[in-house]
Design an enzyme around this catalytic site. Structure first.
Site, short mmCIF file in Angstrom:
data_model
loop_
_atom_site.label_atom_id
_atom_site.label_comp_id
_atom_site.label_asym_id
_atom_site.label_seq_id
_atom_site.Cartn_x
_atom_site.Cartn_y
_atom_site.Cartn_z
N HIS B 292 0.84 -1.21 0.00
CA HIS B 292 0.00 0.00 0.00
C HIS B 292 0.88 1.25 0.00
O HIS B 292 0.72 2.15 -0.83
CB HIS B 292 -0.91 -0.02 1.23
N GLU B 293 1.83 1.31 0.93
CA GLU B 293 2.67 2.52 1.05
C GLU B 293 3.50 2.75 -0.21
O GLU B 293 3.69 3.88 -0.64
CB GLU B 293 3.58 2.42 2.28
N HIS B 296 1.64 4.66 -2.69
CA HIS B 296 1.76 6.11 -2.50
C HIS B 296 3.10 6.59 -3.03
O HIS B 296 3.17 7.60 -3.72
CB HIS B 296 1.68 6.47 -1.00
N HIS B 302 -5.44 7.51 -2.10
CA HIS B 302 -6.31 6.47 -1.56
C HIS B 302 -7.48 6.20 -2.51
O HIS B 302 -7.97 7.07 -3.19
CB HIS B 302 -6.85 6.90 -0.19
#
Lengths: 80, 569
Positions: B292-293, B296, B302
């Site tokens: 997930h990170e 980014h 998101h």
């Protein structure tokens, strides 16, 4: 029984902090306009982001969602 | 994507791991990060190369509370990690909260055990001879065995523990910290794992060599439950069985707690010594949070689709795979793994087919849908109107619709405002009031919306009226008030304070909508009665005014429709 030191933060304080931290409260628009959003509107936005019913109320499910572990990156693009 | 579609301007992205969590063996952490990067390299042309010194694009570190940037973590649970979008310096970096309990997500079974002589857990940081350590060290030992201290100050209490370096030896060590070695022989029987044989206290043990007798060295092998890196207020590991309110427990329990957290007692009887510890639950999957990170760190914001990896809330999934929303987002930035980049957003080239073309052989017009032509009052002056039903671009020219009539601002030599023309003469099937319209230049079609119905003109043939619910708009939408073409066959449809994204080819609204207009198009009225795209700008109209927004979604002009667009004097 030695319980957790549950911070005696009230639910609305927790909600207020959450909405602010993840960018739902004050939206700095790309045009530089700074607009404060009402808590109810901010709640609706957060409920929409989480795929929940948009009541604009701090109901139980919304509060629980705010307590769930998550990523620290804000949901509304104010993250510099 | 982030504001301005931030992305790396190269495909070979580098990363460096600056620090580790004590929760997992370093080899496991390395592996979790490598697998997390592979999630994204599997669907894009990106490659990820690990650096061991210098500055990498993505610098990865673990930290607690204030960890060196303006966004402190918050202790256990709550915030798990965060990362910055691509760019210089801290941009692109990923930080993980080390107050969390990082695992592979299946829980403690594969925990590496750190233990001191009496089984307490290692605590970091600790100081040894004036130096602070955040992981096990072999300093001060001639046998190079990695060790740790159970308290902040090694010297004072002389307690220390051995830190098995290999994950596989998740067993404790023997009295002098050797790892258990299997198989070993005890009383002529061979053992390939710890045993309670020969002990009356039920503790499991192992021998450090194949022959127990000769060197009388052996170690305790904590059971799975004890392996749970629980820790009481003083960091002792959990011991089982323990008694709580008269009942015996041989694993962590949430009994007696209102918050459902798992805990354990450090001695047989909870009551008398009041020592207890929390037994971390499944912990958080470092792989999933890292994937997930890194999303980014590559430029993704998101998602509001629960099943998507980029959804902000954590949930453990066994057999992980990216959601189409994640893939669409990352490929929008970097293209697909093989084959050409997805077609970049088409410029809005005016088509020549927006008007009914007499020799068009398309499907015949449905006779039930024509309306009588509106008589045109040639003296009707557009400059006397304060507001139009809708404004849109057809064939590259602005069209102003109002009450059965329309005007068009033609460019070129004999430019200027032409009209009024009768809507129903040009598009017989249409009603007098048009709420919004857009031209799908690729498919050479014109979409008109009025109330909850819409029509699609291709040349002179028309499909419609059909209900807007057919496109997937909810029945709460009374009318579509604006449309913005977004390239790649997507069109944003506006109504009230919301907007939806229509996949024109699929004739379906995309998932994850509606969204609030003012959350994305900040600075324009969120009750605009008309929205349209013109000359690379987005126009939001309310009453006599328009707000013009550039491609970076900044309002760069506010003015009068009459004077600036109609060029009335």
């Amino acid at each position: 029984f030695p319980g957790d030191i549950i911070k005696n933060m009230t639910d609305s304080e927790l909600a207020e902090g959450y909405l602010k931290k993840f960018g739902y409260m004050d939206t700095l628009t790309r045009s530089g306009f700074q607009s404060m959003v009402s808590t109810s509107k901010a709640l609706k936005r957060m409920q929409r982001q989480m795929g929940m019913e948009e009541t604009g109320e701090l109901d139980k499910s919304t509060l629980e969602a705010m307590k769930r572990p998550r990523c620290g990156v804000p949901d509304v693009a104010n993250y510099r | 994507t982030f504001e301005g579609d931030l992305k790396w301007d190269h495909q070979e992205v580098t990363y460096r791991i600056l620090s580790y969590t004590p929760d997992m063996a370093t080899s496991l952490v390395d592996d979790a990060f490598a697998r997390a990067f592979k999630v994204w390299s599997d669907v894009t042309p990106l490659t990820f190369n690990r650096l061991f010194d210098g500055t990498a694009d993505i610098m990865i570190s673990f930290g607690k509370i204030d960890h060196g940037d303006p966004y402190p973590f918050d202790g256990k649970d709550g915030l798990l990690a965060h990362a910055y979008p691509p760019g210089e310096g801290v941009q692109g970096d990923a930080h993980f909260d080390d107050d969390e309990y990082w695992t592979l997500g299946e829980g403690p079974a594969v925990k590496t055990l750190y233990g001191n002589a009496d089984g307490a857990m290692c605590h970091f940081p600790f100081t040894f001879e004036g130096k602070s350590y955040t992981t096990c060290t072999s300093d001060g030992r001639s046998d190079d065995l990695p060790w740790c201290s159970t308290t902040a100050d090694y010297g004072r209490d002389n307690k220390f523990g051995f830190c098995p370096s290999e994950l596989l030896y998740t067993f404790g060590g023997n009295a002098d910290g050797e790892k258990c070695v299997f198989p070993f022989v005890f009383l002529d029987k061979e053992y390939d794992s710890c045993t309670t044989e020969g002990r009356d206290d039920g503790y499991r043990w192992c021998a450090t060599t194949s022959n127990f007798d000769t060197d009388v060295k052996y170690g305790f092998c904590p059971s799975r439950e004890t392996a749970v890196i629980g820790g009481n207020s003083e960091g002792e590991s959990c011991h089982f069985p323990f008694v709580f309110l008269g009942k015996e427990y041989d694993s962590c329990t949430s009994e007696g707690r209102g918050d459902g957290k798992l805990w354990c007692g450090t001695t047989d009887s909870y009551d008398d010594d009041k020592k207890w510890g929390f037994c971390p639950d499944q912990g958080y999957s470092l792989f999933l949070v890292a994937a997930h990170e890194f999303g980014h760190a590559l430029g993704l914001e998101h998602s509001n689709i629960r099943e998507a990896l980029m959804y902000p809330m954590y949930s453990f999934v066994e057999d992980f795979s990216l959601h189409e929303d994640d893939i669409e987002g990352i490929q929008y930035l970097y293209g697909r793994k093989d084959g050409p980049d997805p077609t970049p957003p088409q410029p809005n080239t005016p088509s020549t087919t927006a008007y009914p073309d007499p020799d068009d052989t398309d499907k015949p017009t449905d006779p039930t849908t024509t309306t009588t032509a509106t008589p045109v009052d040639p003296t009707k002056d557009a400059c006397k109107m304060n507001k139009f039903d809708t404004i849109t671009v057809i064939n590259g020219e602005l069209h102003f619709f109002n009450d059965g009539l329309y005007w068009r601002m033609s460019s070129g030599r004999d430019g200027g405002l032409k009209g009024p023309f009768s809507i129903s003469e040009t598009w017989p099937a249409l009603p007098a009031v048009i709420d919004s319209a857009f031209e799908n230049t690729l498919a050479r079609k014109l979409y008109f919306f009025s109330g909850t119905r819409f029509w699609v003109y291709t040349g002179k043939s028309v499909l419609g009226p059909r209900s807007i619910e057919k496109l997937g708009l909810p029945n709460t939408v009374q009318k579509v008030e604006g449309a913005l073409q977004r390239g790649k066959g997507k069109v944003l449809l506006f109504s009230g304070e919301n907007y939806w994204r229509l996949d024109v080819k699929a004739q379906k609204i995309d998932k994850g909508y509606p969204r609030y207009t003012d959350a994305v198009f900040g600075g324009v009225p969120n009750d605009a009665h008309d929205v349209f795209q013109y000359n690379g700008h987005m126009y939001f109209c309310r009453d006599r005014f328009y707000w013009r927004m550039n491609s970076r979604r900044q309002v760069d002009r506010v003015g009068y429709v009459k004077y600036d667009l109609l060029q009335c004097t």
